[in-house]
Scaffold this active site. Structure first.
Site, PDB file in Angstrom:
ATOM      1  N   ARG A 258       0.834  -1.210   0.000  1.00  7.93           N
ATOM      2  CA  ARG A 258       0.000   0.000   0.000  1.00  7.93           C
ATOM      3  C   ARG A 258       0.870   1.262   0.000  1.00  7.93           C
ATOM      4  O   ARG A 258       0.466   2.295  -0.509  1.00  7.93           O
ATOM      5  CB  ARG A 258      -0.917  -0.047   1.236  1.00  7.93           C
ATOM      6  CG  ARG A 258      -1.880   1.125   1.395  1.00  7.93           C
ATOM      7  CD  ARG A 258      -2.868   0.818   2.516  1.00  7.93           C
ATOM      8  NE  ARG A 258      -3.452   2.016   3.094  1.00  7.93           N
ATOM      9  CZ  ARG A 258      -4.605   2.568   2.705  1.00  7.93           C
ATOM     10  NH1 ARG A 258      -5.294   2.039   1.721  1.00  7.93           N
ATOM     11  NH2 ARG A 258      -5.067   3.655   3.299  1.00  7.93           N
TER      12      ARG A 258
ATOM     13  N   ILE B  91      -6.544   8.691  -0.125  1.00  6.87           N
ATOM     14  CA  ILE B  91      -6.602   7.244  -0.339  1.00  6.87           C
ATOM     15  C   ILE B  91      -7.502   6.710   0.771  1.00  6.87           C
ATOM     16  O   ILE B  91      -7.357   7.083   1.944  1.00  6.87           O
ATOM     17  CB  ILE B  91      -5.188   6.595  -0.295  1.00  6.87           C
ATOM     18  CG1 ILE B  91      -5.255   5.067  -0.458  1.00  6.87           C
ATOM     19  CG2 ILE B  91      -4.437   6.943   0.978  1.00  6.87           C
ATOM     20  CD1 ILE B  91      -3.881   4.388  -0.593  1.00  6.87           C
ATOM     21  N   SER B  92      -8.478   5.880   0.406  1.00  9.33           N
ATOM     22  CA  SER B  92      -9.424   5.382   1.407  1.00  9.33           C
ATOM     23  C   SER B  92      -8.709   4.537   2.459  1.00  9.33           C
ATOM     24  O   SER B  92      -7.704   3.896   2.179  1.00  9.33           O
ATOM     25  CB  SER B  92     -10.502   4.536   0.731  1.00  9.33           C
ATOM     26  OG  SER B  92     -11.166   5.286  -0.267  1.00  9.33           O
ATOM     27  N   GLN B  93      -9.264   4.537   3.683  1.00  9.64           N
ATOM     28  CA  GLN B  93      -8.640   3.764   4.759  1.00  9.64           C
ATOM     29  C   GLN B  93      -8.757   2.271   4.448  1.00  9.64           C
ATOM     30  O   GLN B  93      -9.705   1.846   3.770  1.00  9.64           O
ATOM     31  CB  GLN B  93      -9.277   4.101   6.098  1.00  9.64           C
ATOM     32  CG  GLN B  93     -10.631   3.474   6.309  1.00  9.64           C
ATOM     33  CD  GLN B  93     -11.312   4.025   7.547  1.00  9.64           C
ATOM     34  OE1 GLN B  93     -12.032   5.014   7.481  1.00  9.64           O
ATOM     35  NE2 GLN B  93     -11.074   3.385   8.669  1.00  9.64           N
TER      36      GLN B  93
END
Ligand code: SAH
Length: 220
Positions: A43, A69-71
């Protein structure tokens, strides 16, 4: 399933990802394949180097242009909801952002069609997926409210910005039996929904409250 090339890259943070996956399990993520993919996929390469050490925390992180950026939990949850019926053939993603969710979808779909309205973000996402040798993805710079009619129908649609209601073209571009996972609502009061297209219409299931960036019109 997991792309060979993903395994070598970012091995240094495999232990960090293992901790992230344990947290996802505690948070209720059950789909083993989703957990496996998130354990393998680096990631940190999707965020700026200055933030790389924070890439596995359970928070959204800035990716520039007022976007995030989404969790990890949200990425896992949306993927799990979309995969209810197993792997997918054609997936439409709205809101490519840095491409992390795209890279995950690419492990479960034959092909991912991803739409982003901010050109420099799309460029970065392309680079990230190129570095990971993920090739089953097509990108377009456009307002995702139009979907991508040339490749419809899609058996999966994943939207990672929140509109006040579901854009009509996205509903029209779903295959019968297909599913869409989408956050709906105003900032401060959004919820995750899953829409299933049936022979007769659309069924909507409601899930948890979420916090996404707004779905914006036009291109930048
Ligand atoms: N899944 C991405 C999420 C990025 S945030 C990631 O993890 O990086 C949401 C993204 O949706 C942003 O990049 C934003 O520019 C994009 N977006 C918002 N409205 C859009 C629209 N109408 N069409 C296409 N992209 C949109």
């Amino acid at each position: 399933m997991m792309n060979q090339s993903l395994q070598g890259i970012g091995m240094t943070s495999r232990r960090t990802r293992e901790r992230m996956v344990n947290r996802l399990i505690e948070q209720g993520i059950r789909n083993r394949k989703v957990l496996d993919v998130m354990r393998d996929l680096p990631r940190h390469i999707f965020v700026d180097e200055a933030l790389a050490s924070r890439a596995y925390e359970d928070n959204p992180l800035p990716i520039g242009y007022n976007q995030t950026i989404s969790q990890p939990y949200i990425v896992a949850r949306m993927t799990e909801l979309l995969l209810k019926q197993g792997n997918l053939t054609k997936v439409l993603e709205i809101g490519t952002g840095c491409g992390y969710q795209t890279a995950i979808l690419a492990q479960f779909a034959e092909h991912v069609y991803t739409v982003e309205r901010i050109l420099p973000l799309q460029r970065k996402a392309k680079e990230h997926l190129w570095d990971l040798k993920i090739k089953n993805v097509s990108f377009i710079h456009n307002d995702g409210g139009w979907g991508w009619p040339e490749y419809a129908p899609f058996d999966g649609v994943l939207v990672s910005a929140a509109p006040p209601e579901i854009p009509e073209p996205l509903l029209e571009q779903m295959a019968v039996g297909g599913m869409m996972v989408i956050p709906i609502g105003k900032p401060g009061s959004q919820e995750l929904q899953r829409v299933t297209r049936t022979v007769n219409g659309y069924e909507i299931e409601e899930f948890e409250a979420v916090s996404f960036v707004p779905f914006l019109p036009g291109r930048e």
